[in-house]
Motif scaffolding. Structure first.
Motif, mmCIF file in Angstrom:
data_model
loop_
_atom_site.group_PDB
_atom_site.id
_atom_site.type_symbol
_atom_site.label_atom_id
_atom_site.label_comp_id
_atom_site.label_asym_id
_atom_site.label_seq_id
_atom_site.Cartn_x
_atom_site.Cartn_y
_atom_site.Cartn_z
ATOM 1 N N TYR A 1 6.917 9.984 0.482
ATOM 2 C CA TYR A 1 6.172 8.834 -0.029
ATOM 3 C C TYR A 1 6.828 7.542 0.456
ATOM 4 O O TYR A 1 8.049 7.472 0.561
ATOM 5 C CB TYR A 1 6.147 8.841 -1.563
ATOM 6 C CG TYR A 1 5.415 10.021 -2.133
ATOM 7 C CD1 TYR A 1 4.036 10.026 -2.230
ATOM 8 C CD2 TYR A 1 6.111 11.151 -2.572
ATOM 9 C CE1 TYR A 1 3.354 11.114 -2.744
ATOM 10 C CE2 TYR A 1 5.440 12.249 -3.087
ATOM 11 C CZ TYR A 1 4.062 12.222 -3.166
ATOM 12 O OH TYR A 1 3.389 13.301 -3.672
ATOM 13 N N GLU B 1 4.013 0.592 2.165
ATOM 14 C CA GLU B 1 3.765 -0.158 3.401
ATOM 15 C C GLU B 1 3.691 -1.651 3.102
ATOM 16 O O GLU B 1 3.070 -2.068 2.120
ATOM 17 C CB GLU B 1 2.459 0.304 4.043
ATOM 18 C CG GLU B 1 2.157 -0.357 5.356
ATOM 19 C CD GLU B 1 0.911 0.193 6.011
ATOM 20 O OE1 GLU B 1 0.380 -0.494 6.895
ATOM 21 O OE2 GLU B 1 0.451 1.286 5.639
ATOM 22 N N ALA C 1 0.864 -1.186 0.000
ATOM 23 C CA ALA C 1 0.000 0.000 0.000
ATOM 24 C C ALA C 1 0.895 1.228 0.000
ATOM 25 O O ALA C 1 1.713 1.412 0.899
ATOM 26 C CB ALA C 1 -0.905 -0.017 1.217
ATOM 27 N N HIS C 2 0.746 2.068 -1.014
ATOM 28 C CA HIS C 2 1.561 3.279 -1.113
ATOM 29 C C HIS C 2 0.879 4.405 -0.353
ATOM 30 O O HIS C 2 -0.316 4.634 -0.506
ATOM 31 C CB HIS C 2 1.790 3.660 -2.574
ATOM 32 C CG HIS C 2 2.615 2.654 -3.290
ATOM 33 N ND1 HIS C 2 2.070 1.556 -3.918
ATOM 34 C CD2 HIS C 2 3.955 2.550 -3.453
ATOM 35 C CE1 HIS C 2 3.033 0.826 -4.446
ATOM 36 N NE2 HIS C 2 4.195 1.416 -4.172
ATOM 37 N N GLY C 3 1.670 5.080 0.447
ATOM 38 C CA GLY C 3 1.124 6.156 1.257
ATOM 39 C C GLY C 3 2.021 7.366 1.256
ATOM 40 O O GLY C 3 3.078 7.400 0.625
ATOM 41 N N GLN D 1 -0.632 11.104 8.027
ATOM 42 C CA GLN D 1 -0.364 9.983 7.126
ATOM 43 C C GLN D 1 -1.657 9.598 6.448
ATOM 44 O O GLN D 1 -2.723 9.586 7.068
ATOM 45 C CB GLN D 1 0.181 8.803 7.935
ATOM 46 C CG GLN D 1 0.524 7.582 7.133
ATOM 47 C CD GLN D 1 -0.597 6.550 7.103
ATOM 48 O OE1 GLN D 1 -1.475 6.517 7.954
ATOM 49 N NE2 GLN D 1 -0.575 5.716 6.095
ATOM 50 N N THR D 2 -1.581 9.295 5.155
ATOM 51 C CA THR D 2 -2.735 8.799 4.418
ATOM 52 C C THR D 2 -2.235 7.936 3.263
ATOM 53 O O THR D 2 -1.039 7.901 2.962
ATOM 54 C CB THR D 2 -3.623 9.950 3.901
ATOM 55 O OG1 THR D 2 -4.833 9.405 3.387
ATOM 56 C CG2 THR D 2 -2.924 10.754 2.822
ATOM 57 N N TYR D 3 -3.179 7.237 2.647
ATOM 58 C CA TYR D 3 -2.847 6.387 1.506
ATOM 59 C C TYR D 3 -3.182 7.115 0.216
ATOM 60 O O TYR D 3 -4.101 7.940 0.164
ATOM 61 C CB TYR D 3 -3.609 5.068 1.581
ATOM 62 C CG TYR D 3 -3.194 4.241 2.776
ATOM 63 C CD1 TYR D 3 -2.004 3.544 2.759
ATOM 64 C CD2 TYR D 3 -3.975 4.191 3.919
ATOM 65 C CE1 TYR D 3 -1.594 2.802 3.856
ATOM 66 C CE2 TYR D 3 -3.580 3.456 5.019
ATOM 67 C CZ TYR D 3 -2.381 2.759 4.979
ATOM 68 O OH TYR D 3 -1.975 2.041 6.061
ATOM 69 N N GLU E 1 -5.176 2.886 -2.612
ATOM 70 C CA GLU E 1 -4.119 1.990 -2.132
ATOM 71 C C GLU E 1 -4.464 1.316 -0.807
ATOM 72 O O GLU E 1 -3.962 0.243 -0.514
ATOM 73 C CB GLU E 1 -2.800 2.752 -1.985
ATOM 74 C CG GLU E 1 -2.184 3.185 -3.293
ATOM 75 C CD GLU E 1 -1.491 2.050 -4.022
ATOM 76 O OE1 GLU E 1 -0.780 1.260 -3.383
ATOM 77 O OE2 GLU E 1 -1.663 1.961 -5.244
ATOM 78 N N SER E 2 -5.326 1.935 -0.013
ATOM 79 C CA SER E 2 -5.684 1.311 1.269
ATOM 80 C C SER E 2 -6.435 -0.003 1.051
ATOM 81 O O SER E 2 -6.448 -0.863 1.929
ATOM 82 C CB SER E 2 -6.526 2.261 2.112
ATOM 83 O OG SER E 2 -7.741 2.562 1.453
#
Length: 194
Positions: free
Chosen positions: A134, A137, A32-34, A46-48, A52-53
């Protein structure tokens, strides 16, 4: 081969297969890219990125899907071992699949952590000049970290294997599950002594 040794072979074989599946899962599971950003007030958030979440769910579902496939194939293969059919082999099957799922989760978690590392929330190099960082995860092996979610993940493939094995046992017309060679029976009255 004795029944005890046969059950050991099943449990050990499934555990090793689970470790291999864990390696395969770590290669297939999407990360998952955040983004970690610094707000104007100096707070880290922090967020995705985009959807991606969803990968956090997909990764855990992928592990269960792979292990469920192993469970069905294992149940069919164990059923083919005629000489050892019965409750002891069914027990070895579900114990082996719990161990296999545990091995898959452990190997998979170690490999993805080694590949991606942890979420660098506190150590992300965000400054007032560079406010965005960036990261990727690591995919999770469980839907959540609660004991019920972990237990469900470990037991679900074992339950599928037990159900598959039970359906094959129910479909067998013989009481001995086909372990012994079939006995030829003569029709009533034909050749019976008087």
């Amino acid at each position: 081969m004795t029944r005890g040794r046969a059950t050991g072979v099943v449990v050990l074989g499934l555990t090793l297969a689970g470790a291999v599946i864990g390696g395969l899962w770590s290669w297939l599971a999407p990360s998952a890219h955040g983004v970690i950003a610094l707000t104007r007030s100096g707070e880290r958030v922090q967020t995705y990125l985009g959807g991606e979440s969803d990968h956090l769910f997909v990764s855990a579902a992928l592990l269960i899907g792979l292990m469920t496939s192993v469970a069905i194939v294992a149940a069919v293969l164990v059923w083919q071992w005629r000489a050892h059919r019965g409750p002891l082999m069914a027990t070895a099957l579900w114990v082996g699949l719990v161990a296999a799922t545990g091995a898959a989760a452990a190997v998979g978690a170690v490999l993805v952590h080694w590949r991606y590392g942890g979420v660098p929330f506190d150590t992300a190099p965000v400054t007032p000049e560079h406010r965005i960082f960036y990261y990727a995860e690591a995919p999770p092996v469980f839907f959540a970290r609660g004991p019920w979610q972990v237990a469900t993940t470990l037991l679900f493939p074992a339950a599928v294997a037990a159900l598959t094995y039970a359906l094959m046992a129910v479909a067998t017309p013989r009481d001995d599950l086909g372990v012994a060679p079939p006995v030829e029976r003569s029709p009533l009255g034909a050749g019976a002594p008087n």
